[in-house]
Design a protein around this motif. Structure first.
Motif, PDB file in Angstrom:
ATOM      1  N   THR A   1      -6.897  -3.940  -2.398  1.00 26.65           N
ATOM      2  CA  THR A   1      -7.016  -4.970  -1.362  1.00 26.65           C
ATOM      3  C   THR A   1      -6.131  -4.719  -0.152  1.00 26.65           C
ATOM      4  OG1 THR A   1      -5.240  -6.349  -2.296  1.00 26.65           O
ATOM      5  CG2 THR A   1      -7.487  -6.668  -3.176  1.00 26.65           C
ATOM      6  N   MET A   2      -5.116  -3.844  -0.292  1.00 27.45           N
ATOM      7  CA  MET A   2      -4.114  -3.597   0.751  1.00 27.45           C
ATOM      8  C   MET A   2      -3.347  -4.871   1.101  1.00 27.45           C
ATOM      9  SD  MET A   2      -4.117  -0.439   1.239  1.00 27.45           S
ATOM     10  CE  MET A   2      -5.134   1.034   1.065  1.00 27.45           C
ATOM     11  N   LEU A   3      -3.305  -5.826   0.172  1.00 26.87           N
ATOM     12  CA  LEU A   3      -2.538  -7.049   0.323  1.00 26.87           C
ATOM     13  C   LEU A   3      -1.507  -7.135  -0.787  1.00 26.87           C
ATOM     14  CD1 LEU A   3      -5.461  -9.518   1.165  1.00 26.87           C
ATOM     15  CD2 LEU A   3      -3.840  -8.490   2.775  1.00 26.87           C
ATOM     16  N   ALA A   4      -0.708  -8.190  -0.779  1.00 24.42           N
ATOM     17  CA  ALA A   4       0.338  -8.343  -1.784  1.00 24.42           C
ATOM     18  C   ALA A   4      -0.255  -8.512  -3.180  1.00 24.42           C
ATOM     19  CB  ALA A   4       1.214  -9.548  -1.443  1.00 24.42           C
ATOM     20  N   VAL A   5       0.474  -8.002  -4.169  1.00 26.62           N
ATOM     21  CA  VAL A   5       0.100  -8.211  -5.569  1.00 26.62           C
ATOM     22  C   VAL A   5       0.505  -9.635  -5.948  1.00 26.62           C
ATOM     23  CG1 VAL A   5       0.469  -7.455  -7.940  1.00 26.62           C
ATOM     24  CG2 VAL A   5       0.472  -5.768  -6.077  1.00 26.62           C
ATOM     25  N   THR A   6      -0.433 -10.412  -6.476  1.00 19.71           N
ATOM     26  CA  THR A   6      -0.155 -11.809  -6.816  1.00 19.71           C
ATOM     27  C   THR A   6      -0.198 -12.073  -8.318  1.00 19.71           C
ATOM     28  OG1 THR A   6      -2.495 -12.341  -6.480  1.00 19.71           O
ATOM     29  CG2 THR A   6      -1.006 -12.648  -4.595  1.00 19.71           C
ATOM     30  N   ASP A   7      -0.726 -11.144  -9.091  1.00 20.34           N
ATOM     31  CA  ASP A   7      -0.830 -11.307 -10.548  1.00 20.34           C
ATOM     32  C   ASP A   7       0.563 -11.241 -11.169  1.00 20.34           C
ATOM     33  OD1 ASP A   7      -1.292 -11.189 -13.228  1.00 20.34           O
ATOM     34  OD2 ASP A   7      -2.809  -9.613 -13.133  1.00 20.34           O
ATOM     35  N   ARG A  53       1.088  -8.542 -13.879  1.00 22.47           N
ATOM     36  CA  ARG A  53       1.205  -7.194 -13.302  1.00 22.47           C
ATOM     37  C   ARG A  53       2.573  -7.000 -12.652  1.00 22.47           C
ATOM     38  NH1 ARG A  53      -2.819  -5.159  -8.580  1.00 22.47           N
ATOM     39  NH2 ARG A  53      -2.043  -3.037  -8.278  1.00 22.47           N
ATOM     40  N   LEU A  54       3.078  -8.033 -11.985  1.00 16.58           N
ATOM     41  CA  LEU A  54       4.397  -7.940 -11.365  1.00 16.58           C
ATOM     42  C   LEU A  54       5.488  -7.752 -12.413  1.00 16.58           C
ATOM     43  CD1 LEU A  54       4.090 -10.699  -8.605  1.00 16.58           C
ATOM     44  CD2 LEU A  54       4.269  -8.234  -8.229  1.00 16.58           C
ATOM     45  N   GLU A  55       5.372  -8.429 -13.543  1.00 19.11           N
ATOM     46  CA  GLU A  55       6.336  -8.252 -14.625  1.00 19.11           C
ATOM     47  C   GLU A  55       6.264  -6.848 -15.196  1.00 19.11           C
ATOM     48  OE1 GLU A  55       8.864 -10.036 -15.991  1.00 19.11           O
ATOM     49  OE2 GLU A  55       8.589 -11.238 -14.180  1.00 19.11           O
ATOM     50  N   MET A  56       5.064  -6.279 -15.261  1.00 22.12           N
ATOM     51  CA  MET A  56       4.908  -4.912 -15.752  1.00 22.12           C
ATOM     52  C   MET A  56       5.573  -3.926 -14.802  1.00 22.12           C
ATOM     53  SD  MET A  56       1.376  -2.857 -16.677  1.00 22.12           S
ATOM     54  CE  MET A  56       0.870  -4.220 -17.721  1.00 22.12           C
ATOM     55  N   ILE A  57       5.409  -4.146 -13.489  1.00 23.20           N
ATOM     56  CA  ILE A  57       6.068  -3.293 -12.496  1.00 23.20           C
ATOM     57  C   ILE A  57       7.575  -3.366 -12.672  1.00 23.20           C
ATOM     58  CG2 ILE A  57       6.518  -2.990 -10.026  1.00 23.20           C
ATOM     59  CD1 ILE A  57       3.653  -4.055  -9.533  1.00 23.20           C
ATOM     60  N   LYS A  58       8.091  -4.583 -12.815  1.00 22.81           N
ATOM     61  CA  LYS A  58       9.533  -4.777 -12.964  1.00 22.81           C
ATOM     62  C   LYS A  58      10.052  -4.102 -14.218  1.00 22.81           C
ATOM     63  CE  LYS A  58      13.069  -8.384 -13.072  1.00 22.81           C
ATOM     64  NZ  LYS A  58      13.339  -9.845 -12.938  1.00 22.81           N
ATOM     65  N   GLU A  59       9.330  -4.260 -15.334  1.00 21.83           N
ATOM     66  CA  GLU A  59       9.774  -3.688 -16.610  1.00 21.83           C
ATOM     67  C   GLU A  59       9.816  -2.168 -16.549  1.00 21.83           C
ATOM     68  OE1 GLU A  59       8.217  -3.466 -21.262  1.00 21.83           O
ATOM     69  OE2 GLU A  59       7.500  -5.064 -19.939  1.00 21.83           O
ATOM     70  N   ARG A  60       8.771  -1.550 -16.024  1.00 21.12           N
ATOM     71  CA  ARG A  60       8.706  -0.089 -16.015  1.00 21.12           C
ATOM     72  C   ARG A  60       9.707   0.524 -15.039  1.00 21.12           C
ATOM     73  NH1 ARG A  60       2.677   2.226 -16.187  1.00 21.12           N
ATOM     74  NH2 ARG A  60       3.950   4.129 -16.210  1.00 21.12           N
ATOM     75  N   LEU A  61       9.875  -0.097 -13.870  1.00 19.94           N
ATOM     76  CA  LEU A  61      10.823   0.453 -12.905  1.00 19.94           C
ATOM     77  C   LEU A  61      12.267   0.246 -13.367  1.00 19.94           C
ATOM     78  CD1 LEU A  61       9.232  -0.449  -9.454  1.00 19.94           C
ATOM     79  CD2 LEU A  61       9.319   1.785 -10.576  1.00 19.94           C
ATOM     80  N   SER A  62      12.559  -0.887 -13.980  1.00 22.74           N
ATOM     81  CA  SER A  62      13.913  -1.128 -14.470  1.00 22.74           C
ATOM     82  C   SER A  62      14.287  -0.116 -15.543  1.00 22.74           C
ATOM     83  CB  SER A  62      14.028  -2.554 -15.030  1.00 22.74           C
ATOM     84  OG  SER A  62      13.851  -3.503 -14.017  1.00 22.74           O
ATOM     85  N   TYR A  63      13.340   0.186 -16.442  1.00 24.71           N
ATOM     86  CA  TYR A  63      13.581   1.190 -17.474  1.00 24.71           C
ATOM     87  C   TYR A  63      13.815   2.566 -16.845  1.00 24.71           C
ATOM     88  CZ  TYR A  63      12.757   4.278 -21.431  1.00 24.71           C
ATOM     89  OH  TYR A  63      12.884   5.263 -22.387  1.00 24.71           O
ATOM     90  N   LEU A  64      13.020   2.881 -15.828  1.00 27.21           N
ATOM     91  CA  LEU A  64      13.134   4.176 -15.167  1.00 27.21           C
ATOM     92  C   LEU A  64      14.479   4.332 -14.469  1.00 27.21           C
ATOM     93  CD1 LEU A  64      11.423   6.736 -14.469  1.00 27.21           C
ATOM     94  CD2 LEU A  64      10.780   5.573 -12.360  1.00 27.21           C
ATOM     95  N   LEU A  65      14.947   3.279 -13.825  1.00 32.07           N
ATOM     96  CA  LEU A  65      16.189   3.348 -13.060  1.00 32.07           C
ATOM     97  C   LEU A  65      17.436   3.318 -13.937  1.00 32.07           C
ATOM     98  CD1 LEU A  65      15.007   1.065 -10.207  1.00 32.07           C
ATOM     99  CD2 LEU A  65      16.039   3.282  -9.831  1.00 32.07           C
ATOM    100  N   ARG A  66      17.286   2.858 -15.170  1.00 28.30           N
ATOM    101  CA  ARG A  66      18.450   2.831 -16.045  1.00 28.30           C
ATOM    102  C   ARG A  66      18.924   4.238 -16.362  1.00 28.30           C
ATOM    103  NH1 ARG A  66      16.573  -0.375 -19.740  1.00 28.30           N
ATOM    104  NH2 ARG A  66      16.025   1.190 -21.299  1.00 28.30           N
ATOM    105  N   VAL A  73      17.234 -12.637   0.255  1.00 32.85           N
ATOM    106  CA  VAL A  73      15.841 -12.881  -0.081  1.00 32.85           C
ATOM    107  C   VAL A  73      15.710 -13.470  -1.475  1.00 32.85           C
ATOM    108  CG1 VAL A  73      14.933 -11.102   1.432  1.00 32.85           C
ATOM    109  CG2 VAL A  73      15.710 -10.484  -0.840  1.00 32.85           C
ATOM    110  N   GLY A  74      14.635 -14.218  -1.700  1.00 33.44           N
ATOM    111  CA  GLY A  74      14.391 -14.842  -2.989  1.00 33.44           C
ATOM    112  C   GLY A  74      13.171 -14.254  -3.657  1.00 33.44           C
ATOM    113  N   VAL A  75      12.749 -14.835  -4.753  1.00 36.33           N
ATOM    114  CA  VAL A  75      11.601 -14.324  -5.503  1.00 36.33           C
ATOM    115  C   VAL A  75      10.346 -14.972  -4.950  1.00 36.33           C
ATOM    116  CG1 VAL A  75      10.538 -14.113  -7.766  1.00 36.33           C
ATOM    117  CG2 VAL A  75      13.020 -13.977  -7.527  1.00 36.33           C
ATOM    118  N   ALA A  76       9.594 -14.219  -4.179  1.00 36.46           N
ATOM    119  CA  ALA A  76       8.367 -14.705  -3.567  1.00 36.46           C
ATOM    120  C   ALA A  76       7.621 -13.518  -3.006  1.00 36.46           C
ATOM    121  CB  ALA A  76       8.668 -15.722  -2.462  1.00 36.46           C
ATOM    122  N   ALA A  77       6.521 -13.770  -2.337  1.00 32.45           N
ATOM    123  CA  ALA A  77       5.756 -12.676  -1.731  1.00 32.45           C
ATOM    124  C   ALA A  77       5.034 -13.186  -0.507  1.00 32.45           C
ATOM    125  CB  ALA A  77       4.742 -12.105  -2.721  1.00 32.45           C
ATOM    126  N   SER A  78       4.920 -12.320   0.497  1.00 36.48           N
ATOM    127  CA  SER A  78       4.087 -12.657   1.637  1.00 36.48           C
ATOM    128  C   SER A  78       2.654 -12.323   1.275  1.00 36.48           C
ATOM    129  CB  SER A  78       4.536 -11.861   2.860  1.00 36.48           C
ATOM    130  OG  SER A  78       4.197 -10.499   2.688  1.00 36.48           O
TER     131      SER A  78
END
Length: 360
Positions: free
Chosen positions: A183-189, A192-205, A124-129
């Motif tokens: 919206t129950m749809l994909a996050v497109t912002d 916001r997606l970068e914030m999700i990535k940053e916080r989860l990556s820190y948590l998983l480290r 899979v690549g970087v994209a969203a449905s």
């Protein structure tokens, strides 16, 4: 396709050529429900190509069929796989209508227009449905991690639609499908997606800074099987590496051996271990992702024990030439067999406000 003068047809891509080959050689599906008392025989033949065995096994897995025996041969341009299958209760198939549906499903799944075509098997690549985002996570495992990940996503107003999580050798991998809470749809912002990535990556480290963590947002429309993707993620993350901390003892470790049959230029991979559902998928998935082609195989699962014997070559046509290569294959197969021991599947039915969590 285009025509070059003097040279006949040329193909714009390998995908178009593969599609042509499949249309010219449609799969042969034979279901024999009379020869055996305790199992149904499924015979599948088709034009041979890299990864086709994994496709067939995945289709049978999608149909909730249990493979008790299998005989596989794929020398030359055609393969023939013979599977003895039962339902989950260990009974042969009896409903004629269901058998006809199974035959049709296998034929459609392996045909030229199937979702298993090589073009659709890429990572899979970087994209969203439009309906959800797929988040892939790898990192250090620890008690309470799932709750922490869920809390972070909730604080960022993300709703978890489904998640599948594996842990092995102090590492964790997860494929999660999330939507925007409102919206129950994909996050497109993108912010916001970068914030999700940053916080989860820190948590998983976690505390293991040397191993690190990773998160990727993947295409929600990818046809890559989730369980295969988890194998790929854990393999890439290095869960096969020896860990010198505390790891729960395995009651019965798999016995994996590799030897070379020099007269035929095959490497013979033999696996003996406790049988369990989806074991064959896990081992063939690993061999395929390590870039080995299975030319012949003999599979037998009885009395809660599994025996698997594969005659393989690397995609470049050579057997395993070094001790390091042999040891890596053994290590990767052992890990693939053990990973599913720690498996969590979560499904949330949004409309019914109901969550189903399965721990294995």
């Amino acid at each position: 396709m285009s025509i070059d003068e003097g040279y006949g047809p040329t193909w714009d891509s390998d995908d178009e050529y593969d599609n042509f080959i499949r249309k010219m050689n449609p799969p042969s599906i034979i279901i024999d429900n009379d020869s055996l008392v305790d199992a149904t025989i499924v015979k599948v033949g088709s034009a041979n190509e890299y990864g086709i065995l994994l496709e067939v096994i995945q289709v049978l897995m999608d149909l909730n069929l249990v493979i008790s025996k299998a005989y596989i041969t794929s020398d030359g341009g055609w393969f023939m796989d013979v599977f003895n299958v039962t339902d989950k209760e260990g009974m042969k198939l009896k409903d004629k209508a269901a058998i006809a549906e199974i035959e049709g499903y296998i034929r459609k799944s392996l045909g030229a227009d199937s979702r298993y075509m090589p073009a659709k098997r890429r990572s899979v690549g970087v994209a969203a449905s439009t309906d959800h985002n797929v988040i892939e996570l790898t990192g250090s495992d620890r008690p309470g991690l799932l709750s922490e990940v869920s809390a972070v996503l909730a604080s960022l107003k993300c709703n978890v639609v489904s998640a599948e999580i594996w842990t092995h050798n102090t590492r964790v991998a997860a494929v999660m499908r999330v939507t925007d809470e409102d919206t129950m749809l994909a996050v497109t912002d993108t912010v916001r997606l970068e914030m999700i990535k940053e916080r989860l990556s820190y948590l998983l480290r976690g505390n293991n800074l040397s191993r690190g963590a990773a998160m990727a947002e993947a295409s929600g429309t990818s046809a890559t099987n989730t369980e295969r993707r988890l194998h790929q993620m854990m393999l890439s993350d290095g869960d096969t590496e020896e860990f010198h901390g505390h790891v729960p003892a395995q009651p019965q470790r798999p016995n994996v051996t590799v030897r070379n049959w020099k007269d035929k230029d095959y490497s013979v991979v033999t696996i003996r271990c406790k049988d369990r559902p989806k074991l064959l998928f896990d081992t063939v998935c690993t061999l395929t992702d390590l870039r080995y082609v299975v030319y012949h195989a003999n599979i037998d699962a009885s009395n809660n024990q599994a025996y698997q014997e594969f005659y393989v070559r690397h995609v470049n046509g050579s057997p395993m030439n070094t001790e390091a290569e042999r040891l890596r294959v053994i290590q990767c197969l052992e890990s693939a067999i053990e990973r599913r021991v720690s498996e969590v599947t979560i499904h949330e039915l949004i409309k019914g406000n109901f969550a189903r969590i399965i721990f294995l």
